[in-house]
Enzyme design. Structure first.
Site, short mmCIF file in Angstrom:
data_model
loop_
_atom_site.label_atom_id
_atom_site.label_comp_id
_atom_site.label_asym_id
_atom_site.label_seq_id
_atom_site.Cartn_x
_atom_site.Cartn_y
_atom_site.Cartn_z
N GLU A 26 0.84 -1.19 0.00
CA GLU A 26 0.00 0.00 0.00
C GLU A 26 0.88 1.25 0.00
O GLU A 26 2.03 1.21 0.43
CB GLU A 26 -0.91 0.01 1.22
CG GLU A 26 -0.17 0.11 2.55
CD GLU A 26 -1.09 0.45 3.71
OE1 GLU A 26 -1.44 1.63 3.81
OE2 GLU A 26 -1.41 -0.46 4.50
N LYS A 160 -4.97 -3.26 15.07
CA LYS A 160 -4.48 -2.46 16.19
C LYS A 160 -5.22 -2.79 17.48
O LYS A 160 -6.37 -3.22 17.48
CB LYS A 160 -4.58 -0.97 15.85
CG LYS A 160 -3.61 -0.55 14.75
CD LYS A 160 -3.65 0.94 14.50
CE LYS A 160 -2.54 1.37 13.56
NZ LYS A 160 -2.70 0.84 12.21
#
Length: 313
Positions: A26, A160
């Site tokens: 990305e 996360k």
């Protein structure tokens, strides 16, 4: 989407034509991740370690009304300069192209682009998932849908810590996404090793994982295959310290009226503060470790797997 122009770098085009291993990346982490110059340092470190494994890096981004696969030094400069490129998720790809803007791809956009462009395997440090306040907000990352609907192998350090990792794991199971730990039996929490969500499938062998992933992509499932890599003990942050920071920041966010996408930045700033900015160093190190693991898996895939992707484009 198949009528959208795709521009490959010469290196990526050569790799596709010859069945060489390619690893999709990305560009959002380069444009909107770490501050300059750490973002460039991380990009260069990842590029170097991917190449050292005999794999071709393929950064995904959008410019000149084209999807671009593979970046030149000029492209890297474009993606890091001000004004910053817009952040592009899967739903934004078409509009970004139509408007002729420069787009930095998130995980969801990159996964979609990789399938479209014949890039079989993609690596990112952290994925989105189910938010802890899901019952109130119904907030689930588009990353999960893209993994379930695209024939792409995804390698990641999990999600996360401030997300609901057990629920994220359940959603992936409901979507039929195989989740395999590479050297870990627990769903990693980005720069934390522990989450309390254990994996049913794990292996230490990159060839075994590569074989399973390729088999799923080619014959079994309608969507992708997720491989999780936990941070090493040397770079991981203390789980309890981060969890306490997350809980405090979520309480503060609620009392201050912070909602939606703004919560992510709010919590990340709190973690930075609580760890004396060690989280930024960990972010860098996790990304490098994940791309190293992903490159090992990519080079373990057979050339026919990469050549077959060209035939199906």
């Amino acid at each position: 989407m198949h009528n959208v122009p795709i521009e490959y770098s010469d290196e990526v085009q050569n790799a596709l034509s010859n069945g060489l291993p390619i690893l999709g990346l990305e560009s959002n982490v380069l444009s909107h991740g770490l501050p300059y110059p750490r973002n460039l340092e991380m990009f260069n470190a990842c590029d170097e370690i991917i190449r050292s494994n005999g794999v071709v890096p393929a950064l995904t981004f959008i410019r000149d009304k084209r999807i671009c696969i593979g970046a030149s030094p000029k492209d890297v400069e474009l993606l890091t300069d001000d004004p910053k490129p817009i952040k592009v998720s899967a739903r934004d790809i078409a509009l970004c192209i139509a408007q002729g803007k420069v787009g930095a791809t998130t995980a969801s956009a990159s996964i979609a682009i990789c399938e479209l462009a014949g890039i079989r395997i993609f690596s990112t440090a952290g994925l989105g998932g189910v938010h802890r306040d899901f019952s109130e907000t119904l907030d689930v990352s588009a990353d999960l849908h893209e993994i379930s609907s695209r024939k792409t192998i995804v390698v990641s350090a999990g999600v996360k810590k401030f997300l609901d990792i057990p629920k994220t794991s359940e959603v992936l199971e409901s979507l039929g996404v195989p989740v395999v730990g590479f050297g870990t039996s627990e769903f990693p929490a980005f720069y934390c090793r522990k989450s309390g969500a254990f994996l049913e499938s794990f292996s230490q062998d990159p060839i075994e994982i590569a074989t399973a992933a390729a088999t799923h992509i080619e014959t079994v499932g309608p969507g992708g295959f997720l491989i999780l890599v936990a941070p090493s003990k040397e770079i991981a942050l203390d789980d309890e310290l981060v969890e306490k920071a997350v809980q405090r920041s979520l309480i503060n966010a609620s009392s201050q009226g912070v909602r939606g996408k703004a919560i992510t930045k709010f919590v990340m700033r709190a973690i930075d503060s609580e760890t004396d900015n060690r989280s930024q160093t960990a972010n860098f190190d996790v990304m490098v470790e994940v791309v190293n693991a992903a490159a090992q898996i990519a080079r373990s895939l057979k050339p026919e797997f990469f050549l077959d992707s060209v035939a199906k484009k």
